[in-house]
Write a protein that holds these residues in place. Structure first.
Motif, PDB file in Angstrom:
ATOM      1  N   HIS A 122       0.175   7.980 -10.518  1.00 44.11           N
ATOM      2  CA  HIS A 122       0.686   8.099 -11.884  1.00 44.11           C
ATOM      3  C   HIS A 122       1.044   9.555 -12.210  1.00 44.11           C
ATOM      4  CE1 HIS A 122       0.867   7.688 -16.241  1.00 44.11           C
ATOM      5  NE2 HIS A 122      -0.060   8.621 -16.346  1.00 44.11           N
ATOM      6  N   ALA A 125       4.133  10.692 -10.271  1.00 50.10           N
ATOM      7  CA  ALA A 125       5.357  10.207 -10.918  1.00 50.10           C
ATOM      8  C   ALA A 125       5.703  11.062 -12.140  1.00 50.10           C
ATOM      9  CB  ALA A 125       5.193   8.744 -11.323  1.00 50.10           C
ATOM     10  N   ARG A 126       4.693  11.462 -12.892  1.00 49.31           N
ATOM     11  CA  ARG A 126       4.954  12.308 -14.068  1.00 49.31           C
ATOM     12  C   ARG A 126       5.495  13.674 -13.653  1.00 49.31           C
ATOM     13  NH1 ARG A 126       0.657  12.861 -18.416  1.00 49.31           N
ATOM     14  NH2 ARG A 126       2.488  13.671 -19.467  1.00 49.31           N
ATOM     15  N   TRP A 127       4.955  14.247 -12.580  1.00 48.30           N
ATOM     16  CA  TRP A 127       5.458  15.544 -12.100  1.00 48.30           C
ATOM     17  C   TRP A 127       6.894  15.393 -11.606  1.00 48.30           C
ATOM     18  CZ3 TRP A 127       4.908  20.362 -12.904  1.00 48.30           C
ATOM     19  CH2 TRP A 127       5.494  21.305 -12.050  1.00 48.30           C
ATOM     20  N   ARG A 128       7.167  14.308 -10.878  1.00 49.81           N
ATOM     21  CA  ARG A 128       8.526  14.054 -10.393  1.00 49.81           C
ATOM     22  C   ARG A 128       9.493  13.967 -11.573  1.00 49.81           C
ATOM     23  NH1 ARG A 128       7.419  10.493  -6.848  1.00 49.81           N
ATOM     24  NH2 ARG A 128       7.281   8.757  -8.287  1.00 49.81           N
ATOM     25  N   GLU A 129       9.079  13.298 -12.656  1.00 47.86           N
ATOM     26  CA  GLU A 129       9.920  13.209 -13.857  1.00 47.86           C
ATOM     27  C   GLU A 129      10.167  14.587 -14.451  1.00 47.86           C
ATOM     28  OE1 GLU A 129       7.833  10.517 -16.431  1.00 47.86           O
ATOM     29  OE2 GLU A 129       8.106   8.825 -15.061  1.00 47.86           O
ATOM     30  N   TRP A 130       9.131  15.441 -14.472  1.00 42.91           N
ATOM     31  CA  TRP A 130       9.303  16.805 -15.008  1.00 42.91           C
ATOM     32  C   TRP A 130      10.334  17.547 -14.166  1.00 42.91           C
ATOM     33  CZ3 TRP A 130       9.006  21.767 -13.188  1.00 42.91           C
ATOM     34  CH2 TRP A 130       9.013  22.771 -14.147  1.00 42.91           C
ATOM     35  N   GLU A 132      12.699  16.348 -12.211  1.00 42.03           N
ATOM     36  CA  GLU A 132      14.029  15.764 -12.391  1.00 42.03           C
ATOM     37  C   GLU A 132      14.640  16.169 -13.727  1.00 42.03           C
ATOM     38  OE1 GLU A 132      13.283  11.590 -11.842  1.00 42.03           O
ATOM     39  OE2 GLU A 132      13.187  11.780  -9.654  1.00 42.03           O
ATOM     40  N   ARG A 133      13.832  16.168 -14.771  1.00 43.18           N
ATOM     41  CA  ARG A 133      14.322  16.542 -16.106  1.00 43.18           C
ATOM     42  C   ARG A 133      14.765  18.000 -16.142  1.00 43.18           C
ATOM     43  NH1 ARG A 133      10.170  14.891 -18.499  1.00 43.18           N
ATOM     44  NH2 ARG A 133       9.099  16.853 -18.793  1.00 43.18           N
ATOM     45  N   ARG A 134      13.939  18.880 -15.568  1.00 42.50           N
ATOM     46  CA  ARG A 134      14.287  20.309 -15.564  1.00 42.50           C
ATOM     47  C   ARG A 134      15.485  20.575 -14.643  1.00 42.50           C
ATOM     48  NH1 ARG A 134      12.618  23.252 -19.646  1.00 42.50           N
ATOM     49  NH2 ARG A 134      11.200  24.750 -18.771  1.00 42.50           N
TER      50      ARG A 134
END
Length: 186
Positions: A122, A125-130, A132-134
């Motif tokens: 979990h 996945a949150r780090w991957r989202e960060w 990708e967003r940046r």
């Protein structure tokens, strides 16, 4: 009617104390050793008080993740504000912050989080989202292969610091940082 002393509630202070204790326990004993009981006892907070803020261990880890990422974002924003060159600005800020983590007390918190990222899907996945967003946010200025290579190198230094598998003296570290920053300008 009673005149018994009642402690003034300070929920944000209690929440921060719980996060600090969880980070310390994680660093000292590993993520697996962090239990709600251990955290509440070490923080001097009732289990009910802990559960008010964090209903389970994952929520506690999420809280730690949120706090550390917010600090990371603030440090990156500050480094970007000091950089007048737009091209590669985010990458240079990322490099600056990642290289500084080893020298700061906060680096211990990041070590804890890095271990948690590897152990908790979990959080990974949150780090991957960060990331990708940046990456999307700064694609126009930092989307080059050279900027990506520099950020990957910073991740490698971060991992080497975590594993303590390379003793890099301060002057060598400074040279590496400067070379990677130069790469971000190409």
């Amino acid at each position: 009617m009673t005149n018994a002393y009642q402690r003034k509630k300070q929920p944000e202070r209690v929440r921060q104390q719980l996060l600090d204790v969880a980070a310390r326990l994680s660093f000292e004993q590993g993520i697996a050793a962090v239990t709600l009981d251990k955290v509440s006892q070490a923080a001097g907070v009732s289990k009910g008080g802990l559960l008010h803020h964090f209903p389970n261990k994952l929520a506690l880890l999420d809280g730690l993740f949120d706090e550390l990422v917010a600090r990371f974002d603030r440090a990156i924003a500050a480094a970007m504000a000091d950089d007048p060159v737009e091209r590669g600005r985010f990458t240079r800020a990322y490099l600056t912050v990642c290289f500084a983590l080893d020298a700061e007390e906060e680096g211990k918190g990041w070590q804890v989080l890095t271990i948690a990222l590897l152990a908790e899907p979990h959080l990974k996945a949150r780090w991957r989202e960060w990331v990708e967003r940046r990456s999307a946010e700064f694609d126009a200025t930092d989307g080059s292969p050279d900027c990506l290579l520099a950020r990957f190198a910073a991740d490698g230094v971060w991992l080497a610091d975590l594993l303590e598998n390379h003793a890099i003296d301060a002057s060598t570290r400074a040279v590496l940082l400067q070379k990677l920053k130069a790469l971000s300008l190409q």
